[in-house]
Each structure stands twice: as structure tokens, then as C-alpha cells.
Design a protein around this motif. Structure first.
Motif, PDB file in Angstrom:
ATOM      1  N   MET A 165     -16.675  34.437 -67.332  1.00 46.95           N
ATOM      2  CA  MET A 165     -16.619  33.465 -68.426  1.00 46.95           C
ATOM      3  C   MET A 165     -17.558  33.864 -69.552  1.00 46.95           C
ATOM      4  O   MET A 165     -18.598  34.461 -69.328  1.00 46.95           O
ATOM      5  CB  MET A 165     -16.985  32.067 -67.926  1.00 46.95           C
ATOM      6  CG  MET A 165     -15.937  31.426 -67.089  1.00 46.95           C
ATOM      7  SD  MET A 165     -16.429  29.740 -66.658  1.00 46.95           S
ATOM      8  CE  MET A 165     -15.102  29.306 -65.564  1.00 46.95           C
ATOM      9  N   SER A 166     -17.185  33.502 -70.756  1.00 46.70           N
ATOM     10  CA  SER A 166     -18.008  33.765 -71.930  1.00 46.70           C
ATOM     11  C   SER A 166     -19.054  32.664 -72.060  1.00 46.70           C
ATOM     12  O   SER A 166     -19.098  31.932 -73.038  1.00 46.70           O
ATOM     13  CB  SER A 166     -17.119  33.831 -73.179  1.00 46.70           C
ATOM     14  OG  SER A 166     -17.917  34.063 -74.305  1.00 46.70           O
ATOM     15  N   CYS A 167     -19.887  32.527 -71.028  1.00 46.77           N
ATOM     16  CA  CYS A 167     -20.882  31.459 -70.983  1.00 46.77           C
ATOM     17  C   CYS A 167     -22.057  31.922 -70.131  1.00 46.77           C
ATOM     18  O   CYS A 167     -21.878  32.289 -68.971  1.00 46.77           O
ATOM     19  CB  CYS A 167     -20.256  30.199 -70.381  1.00 46.77           C
ATOM     20  SG  CYS A 167     -21.449  28.886 -70.067  1.00 46.77           S
ATOM     21  N   GLY A 225     -19.596  34.394 -78.296  1.00 50.62           N
ATOM     22  CA  GLY A 225     -18.790  33.211 -78.010  1.00 50.62           C
ATOM     23  C   GLY A 225     -17.322  33.448 -78.306  1.00 50.62           C
ATOM     24  O   GLY A 225     -16.969  34.170 -79.233  1.00 50.62           O
ATOM     25  N   ASP A 267     -13.114  31.589 -77.448  1.00 52.88           N
ATOM     26  CA  ASP A 267     -12.216  30.625 -76.822  1.00 52.88           C
ATOM     27  C   ASP A 267     -11.595  31.322 -75.619  1.00 52.88           C
ATOM     28  O   ASP A 267     -10.795  32.248 -75.766  1.00 52.88           O
ATOM     29  CB  ASP A 267     -11.139  30.219 -77.833  1.00 52.88           C
ATOM     30  CG  ASP A 267     -10.180  29.171 -77.295  1.00 52.88           C
ATOM     31  OD1 ASP A 267     -10.105  29.003 -76.065  1.00 52.88           O
ATOM     32  OD2 ASP A 267      -9.500  28.534 -78.105  1.00 52.88           O
ATOM     33  N   THR A 288     -14.565  28.007 -71.503  1.00 52.53           N
ATOM     34  CA  THR A 288     -15.260  27.688 -72.756  1.00 52.53           C
ATOM     35  C   THR A 288     -14.293  27.285 -73.860  1.00 52.53           C
ATOM     36  O   THR A 288     -14.677  27.271 -75.029  1.00 52.53           O
ATOM     37  CB  THR A 288     -16.087  28.902 -73.246  1.00 52.53           C
ATOM     38  OG1 THR A 288     -15.210  30.021 -73.412  1.00 52.53           O
ATOM     39  CG2 THR A 288     -17.206  29.238 -72.290  1.00 52.53           C
ATOM     40  N   ILE A 302     -15.383  23.940 -75.643  1.00 49.39           N
ATOM     41  CA  ILE A 302     -16.695  24.188 -76.260  1.00 49.39           C
ATOM     42  C   ILE A 302     -16.538  25.096 -77.474  1.00 49.39           C
ATOM     43  O   ILE A 302     -17.106  24.834 -78.535  1.00 49.39           O
ATOM     44  CB  ILE A 302     -17.676  24.790 -75.238  1.00 49.39           C
ATOM     45  CG1 ILE A 302     -18.048  23.738 -74.200  1.00 49.39           C
ATOM     46  CG2 ILE A 302     -18.916  25.342 -75.917  1.00 49.39           C
ATOM     47  CD1 ILE A 302     -18.861  24.270 -73.046  1.00 49.39           C
ATOM     48  N   ALA A 303     -15.778  26.178 -77.337  1.00 50.29           N
ATOM     49  CA  ALA A 303     -15.571  27.107 -78.457  1.00 50.29           C
ATOM     50  C   ALA A 303     -14.937  26.386 -79.637  1.00 50.29           C
ATOM     51  O   ALA A 303     -15.347  26.588 -80.787  1.00 50.29           O
ATOM     52  CB  ALA A 303     -14.712  28.289 -78.021  1.00 50.29           C
TER      53      ALA A 303
END
Length: 183
Positions: free
Chosen positions: A9-11, A148, A150, A154, A157-158
Motif C-alpha cells: 500500500m502507498s501508506c 501518495g 490513489d 488509500t 484518503i488520496a
């Protein structure tokens, strides 16, 4: 639970959780911070099955948080030491301790912390690295960063973060920060 899903994940929270969001892993880290470095003392302190402890130590090693060093040859025995990346988790472990002390320690705190520099009892807090003010949710604005995007984990959030950036752009504040990859 598929930890690879979280690692991809991009988190940063998800990626960190993929490494340490397991009670045994956190307790191993706690004990390493407290100076327990030998397998047998970790096993005895945690009252954990040998295979479970070996698995957690292997995962922490694979993640670059712990190194294994022999201290005895016959039979071969190892000590486990935190790497710089592992030591950087100290604040995370202290934050969990502070939250648990505040909300779950009905019989009183299990351990007291004393700041060596001033000799006073202390409660861990998260503070701004620039001004030293305590960071609480009302005092922090979250903006999109260069990594960050989408993506699964995320998506909403994105949209909110980049939507906030679009509003800042519309207001002429686009030079406040670099938005990074757009969804």
C-alpha cells in the motif's frame, strides 16, 4: 492475514503495520529495547513458543530491524540486536506504552519511565521536530506527499488529500508544498 497486501500500500502506516503490527513482534521489540537480547531470555520473559519466537525474530531480521550475532560457538547461540531502523521504532513502542498506561493500566502502570537527562519521571509524547509543541490531531494538517497515490488502501484518503491540494491551488497556494504523484 496477508501482510504483503499491507506492505504494497502507498501508506507508511500500512507498510509499518505489515512489519510490526503483531503483538508478539511488538513485545519482542519491547524486550530488545529493555536489553533482553538472547533467545532463551526472550522466550522465558515472553512465555512464548520457540517456533513463534523464531518466526518473529526471522521476520524482524528480514525487515532489517534486527541482526543476529553469535555469542557462543558450541553449541552455537545468538544474541539479537536492533539495527538503526529497529531503534527508530523506540518512539512507536513508547507511544503504545503511554496509550496503554493511560487507558488500560487499571492497577497502575507496569513500568515507570525516568528521563536520564533530568532525572524526572516522564510520559512519552509526540512532538514537532521544529518547535517542540506536542502533536495532536487538531494541530496537524496532512497534505499529499510525493509518494501518495490513489490505490488500494488509500483511495479515499488520496481523493481527500489531493482534493485539498486542488482547493489550495485554486486559492493560489500551490507553492506551499510539492504535491507529488496525482491520482
Amino acid at each position: 492475514m496477508n501482510k504483503d497486501r499491507f506492505a504494497d500500500m502507498s501508506c507508511s502506516v500500512a507498510r509499518t503495520a505489515a512489519l510490526i503490527a503483531d503483538p508478539w513482534a511488538l513485545l519482542v521489540l519491547r524486550d530488545l529495547f529493555l536489553g533482553l537480547v538472547r533467545f532463551d531470555e526472550l522466550r522465558r520473559d515472553l512465555d512464548i513458543a520457540t517456533n513463534v519466537l523464531a518466526d518473529r525474530l526471522d521476520r524482524l531480521r528480514a525487515a532489517g530491524l534486527v541482526v543476529r550475532e553469535p555469542y557462543q560457538q558450541r553449541p552455537v547461540r545468538h544474541e539479537y540486536h536492533l539495527t538503526d531502523a529497529g531503534r527508530d521504532l523506540y518512539g512507536v513502542v513508547l507511544s503504545l506504552l503511554a496509550w496503554g498506561d493511560r487507558h488500560l493500566a487499571v492497577d497502575g502502570v507496569p513500568m515507570r519511565l525516568v528521563h536520564k537527562s533530568c532525572g524526572r519521571p516522564c510520559t512519552p509524547t509526540v512532538t514537532c521536530g521544529h518547535c517542540g509543541e506536542e502533536l495532536v490531531d487538531e494541530a496537524v494538517e496532512v497534505l499529499p506527499g510525493p509518494g501518495g497515490r490513489d490505490a488500494p488502501g488509500t483511495a479515499v484518503i488520496a481523493q481527500r488529500l489531493f482534493g485539498a491540494q486542488d482547493r489550495a491551488d485554486d486559492a493560489g497556494e500551490s507553492d506551499v508544498h510539492e504535491a507529488g504523484t496525482r491520482p
